[in-house]
Design an enzyme around this catalytic site. Structure first.
Site, PDB file in Angstrom:
ATOM      1  N   ASN A  33      19.139  22.792  -6.889  1.00  0.00           N
ATOM      2  CA  ASN A  33      19.253  21.993  -8.118  1.00  0.00           C
ATOM      3  C   ASN A  33      18.888  20.522  -7.950  1.00  0.00           C
ATOM      4  O   ASN A  33      19.315  19.670  -8.712  1.00  0.00           O
ATOM      5  CB  ASN A  33      20.613  22.204  -8.778  1.00  0.00           C
ATOM      6  CG  ASN A  33      21.765  21.770  -7.895  1.00  0.00           C
ATOM      7  OD1 ASN A  33      21.531  21.282  -6.783  1.00  0.00           O
ATOM      8  ND2 ASN A  33      22.977  21.918  -8.376  1.00  0.00           N
TER       9      ASN A  33
ATOM     10  N   THR B 129      25.676  21.485 -13.290  1.00  0.00           N
ATOM     11  CA  THR B 129      25.496  22.017 -11.934  1.00  0.00           C
ATOM     12  C   THR B 129      24.641  23.279 -11.961  1.00  0.00           C
ATOM     13  O   THR B 129      23.730  23.449 -11.134  1.00  0.00           O
ATOM     14  CB  THR B 129      26.869  22.351 -11.315  1.00  0.00           C
ATOM     15  OG1 THR B 129      27.665  21.165 -11.324  1.00  0.00           O
ATOM     16  CG2 THR B 129      26.721  22.877  -9.899  1.00  0.00           C
TER      17      THR B 129
ATOM     18  N   TYR C  85      30.880  17.692   1.368  1.00  0.00           N
ATOM     19  CA  TYR C  85      31.229  18.888   0.580  1.00  0.00           C
ATOM     20  C   TYR C  85      32.542  19.520   1.027  1.00  0.00           C
ATOM     21  O   TYR C  85      32.724  20.724   0.883  1.00  0.00           O
ATOM     22  CB  TYR C  85      30.092  19.911   0.664  1.00  0.00           C
ATOM     23  CG  TYR C  85      28.878  19.564  -0.192  1.00  0.00           C
ATOM     24  CD1 TYR C  85      29.021  19.242  -1.552  1.00  0.00           C
ATOM     25  CD2 TYR C  85      27.595  19.597   0.345  1.00  0.00           C
ATOM     26  CE1 TYR C  85      27.912  18.938  -2.327  1.00  0.00           C
ATOM     27  CE2 TYR C  85      26.475  19.305  -0.446  1.00  0.00           C
ATOM     28  CZ  TYR C  85      26.646  18.978  -1.789  1.00  0.00           C
ATOM     29  OH  TYR C  85      25.553  18.696  -2.571  1.00  0.00           O
TER      30      TYR C  85
ATOM     31  N   ARG D 259      18.077  18.159 -13.758  1.00  0.00           N
ATOM     32  CA  ARG D 259      18.137  19.587 -13.424  1.00  0.00           C
ATOM     33  C   ARG D 259      17.516  20.431 -14.537  1.00  0.00           C
ATOM     34  O   ARG D 259      16.857  21.436 -14.272  1.00  0.00           O
ATOM     35  CB  ARG D 259      19.582  20.006 -13.153  1.00  0.00           C
ATOM     36  CG  ARG D 259      20.095  19.489 -11.806  1.00  0.00           C
ATOM     37  CD  ARG D 259      21.598  19.637 -11.696  1.00  0.00           C
ATOM     38  NE  ARG D 259      22.095  19.246 -10.373  1.00  0.00           N
ATOM     39  CZ  ARG D 259      23.375  19.019 -10.104  1.00  0.00           C
ATOM     40  NH1 ARG D 259      24.290  19.110 -11.065  1.00  0.00           N
ATOM     41  NH2 ARG D 259      23.745  18.680  -8.888  1.00  0.00           N
TER      42      ARG D 259
ATOM     43  N   LYS E 274      17.920  15.988  -3.160  1.00  0.00           N
ATOM     44  CA  LYS E 274      18.151  17.025  -2.162  1.00  0.00           C
ATOM     45  C   LYS E 274      16.825  17.498  -1.546  1.00  0.00           C
ATOM     46  O   LYS E 274      15.747  17.161  -2.061  1.00  0.00           O
ATOM     47  CB  LYS E 274      18.908  18.180  -2.822  1.00  0.00           C
ATOM     48  CG  LYS E 274      20.332  17.807  -3.259  1.00  0.00           C
ATOM     49  CD  LYS E 274      20.989  18.961  -4.001  1.00  0.00           C
ATOM     50  CE  LYS E 274      22.444  18.663  -4.330  1.00  0.00           C
ATOM     51  NZ  LYS E 274      23.087  19.824  -4.989  1.00  0.00           N
TER      52      LYS E 274
ATOM     53  N   GLU F 200      31.888   8.716  -1.165  1.00  0.00           N
ATOM     54  CA  GLU F 200      30.548   9.179  -0.783  1.00  0.00           C
ATOM     55  C   GLU F 200      29.645   8.019  -0.363  1.00  0.00           C
ATOM     56  O   GLU F 200      28.857   8.160   0.578  1.00  0.00           O
ATOM     57  CB  GLU F 200      29.926   9.954  -1.948  1.00  0.00           C
ATOM     58  CG  GLU F 200      30.642  11.279  -2.190  1.00  0.00           C
ATOM     59  CD  GLU F 200      30.073  12.088  -3.354  1.00  0.00           C
ATOM     60  OE1 GLU F 200      30.491  13.256  -3.505  1.00  0.00           O
ATOM     61  OE2 GLU F 200      29.230  11.568  -4.110  1.00  0.00           O
TER      62      GLU F 200
ATOM     63  N   HIS G 159      21.929  15.300  -6.297  1.00  0.00           N
ATOM     64  CA  HIS G 159      23.380  15.116  -6.274  1.00  0.00           C
ATOM     65  C   HIS G 159      23.716  13.793  -6.953  1.00  0.00           C
ATOM     66  O   HIS G 159      22.998  12.816  -6.787  1.00  0.00           O
ATOM     67  CB  HIS G 159      23.899  15.077  -4.833  1.00  0.00           C
ATOM     68  CG  HIS G 159      25.324  14.625  -4.750  1.00  0.00           C
ATOM     69  ND1 HIS G 159      26.378  15.474  -4.952  1.00  0.00           N
ATOM     70  CD2 HIS G 159      25.868  13.386  -4.559  1.00  0.00           C
ATOM     71  CE1 HIS G 159      27.519  14.798  -4.866  1.00  0.00           C
ATOM     72  NE2 HIS G 159      27.238  13.524  -4.624  1.00  0.00           N
TER      73      HIS G 159
HETATM   74  P1  IDP Z   1      27.635  19.188  -8.489  1.00  0.00           P
HETATM   75  O1  IDP Z   1      26.546  19.066  -7.442  1.00  0.00           O
HETATM   76  O2  IDP Z   1      27.051  19.318  -9.869  1.00  0.00           O
HETATM   77  O3  IDP Z   1      28.669  18.099  -8.396  1.00  0.00           O
HETATM   78  P2  IDP Z   1      29.490  21.081  -7.183  1.00  0.00           P
HETATM   79  O4  IDP Z   1      30.343  22.090  -7.867  1.00  0.00           O
HETATM   80  O5  IDP Z   1      30.157  19.925  -6.510  1.00  0.00           O
HETATM   81  O6  IDP Z   1      28.402  20.582  -8.262  1.00  0.00           O
HETATM   82  O7  IDP Z   1      28.618  21.878  -6.136  1.00  0.00           O
HETATM   83  C1  IDP Z   1      27.886  21.209  -5.161  1.00  0.00           C
HETATM   84  C2  IDP Z   1      26.573  21.886  -4.949  1.00  0.00           C
HETATM   85  O8  IDP Z   1      26.809  23.192  -4.420  1.00  0.00           O
HETATM   86  C3  IDP Z   1      25.761  22.147  -6.217  1.00  0.00           C
HETATM   87  O9  IDP Z   1      25.028  21.017  -6.669  1.00  0.00           O
HETATM   88  C4  IDP Z   1      24.854  23.260  -5.756  1.00  0.00           C
HETATM   89  O10 IDP Z   1      23.799  22.739  -4.922  1.00  0.00           O
HETATM   90  C5  IDP Z   1      25.794  24.072  -4.874  1.00  0.00           C
HETATM   91  N1  IDP Z   1      26.416  25.157  -5.639  1.00  0.00           N
HETATM   92  C6  IDP Z   1      27.427  25.058  -6.525  1.00  0.00           C
HETATM   93  N2  IDP Z   1      27.745  26.250  -7.050  1.00  0.00           N
HETATM   94  C7  IDP Z   1      26.896  27.130  -6.474  1.00  0.00           C
HETATM   95  C8  IDP Z   1      26.714  28.549  -6.615  1.00  0.00           C
HETATM   96  O11 IDP Z   1      27.407  29.233  -7.383  1.00  0.00           O
HETATM   97  N3  IDP Z   1      25.732  29.096  -5.859  1.00  0.00           N
HETATM   98  C9  IDP Z   1      24.951  28.380  -5.009  1.00  0.00           C
HETATM   99  N4  IDP Z   1      25.092  27.053  -4.850  1.00  0.00           N
HETATM  100  C10 IDP Z   1      26.045  26.438  -5.581  1.00  0.00           C
END
Ligand code: IDP
Length: 161
Positions: free
Chosen positions: A123, A102, A60, A113, A20, A137, A126
């Protein structure tokens, strides 16, 4: 082998990994690549690109109603990302384990991470969360002509065939 090892289920599984914008800015691309190479996976596609809202809204789409969604799109368009496709046995599940939780606070030390991120909103990386998601994807981020079929010279050592 001459048989091409096509007989092992899951050996040709592919996943989408993306460093990212924070990871690119922090020069973590090499470290991420190194971890996937060392683990034994094969790189079959890679590019640096500035993602636009179009691709990200598809990527997303499941999160579109989340309160953090606008901030997520802003983050993901804030600079270039490095998108990659990695191939190998159970690569989807193993990549998720390598990436870590996550929520960076929960991410175990030793994961990407867990080593490089302190907050969920930045984080670093992806990785697709299922084989089905990975297929979707990969076709979103890559044209089929951008993916390379090649035989890695250590294949028979990695898979002990
Ligand atoms: P993942 O990336 O581990 O698959 P997802 O739930 O699909 O997790 O969320 C996608 C991305 O959205 C996360 O990697 C993070 O960058 C962002 N994200 C998820 N939850 C939050 C949050 O509570 N606050 C801010 N950003 C978040």
């Amino acid at each position: 082998s001459l048989l091409g090892n096509r007989g092992i289920p899951g050996i040709q599984e592919r996943t989408l990994v993306a460093v990212k914008p924070d990871g690119v800015q922090r020069r973590l691309v090499g470290d991420v690549i190194k971890r996937f190479e060392r683990r034994g996976f094969k790189l079959v596609g890679m590019k640096l690109l500035q993602a636009n809202e179009g691709i990200l809204s598809e990527h997303y789409h499941e999160l579109r109603r989340k309160p953090f969604y606008p901030a997520l799109i802003h983050y993901m368009t804030s600079g270039p990302v490095v998108a990659m496709v990695w191939e190998g046995f159970n690569v989807v599940r193993t990549s998720r384990a390598m990436v870590g939780d996550t929520n960076s606070t929960e991410a175990k030390p030793g994961t990407i991470r867990g080593d490089f991120s302190v907050h969920v909103s930045r984080n670093v990386i992806h990785a697709s969360d299922s084989v089905e998601t990975a297929q979707r994807e990969i076709s979103l981020w890559f044209h089929s002509s951008e993916l390379v079929d090649w035989e890695c010279c250590d294949h028979n050592i990695t898979y002990q065939l």
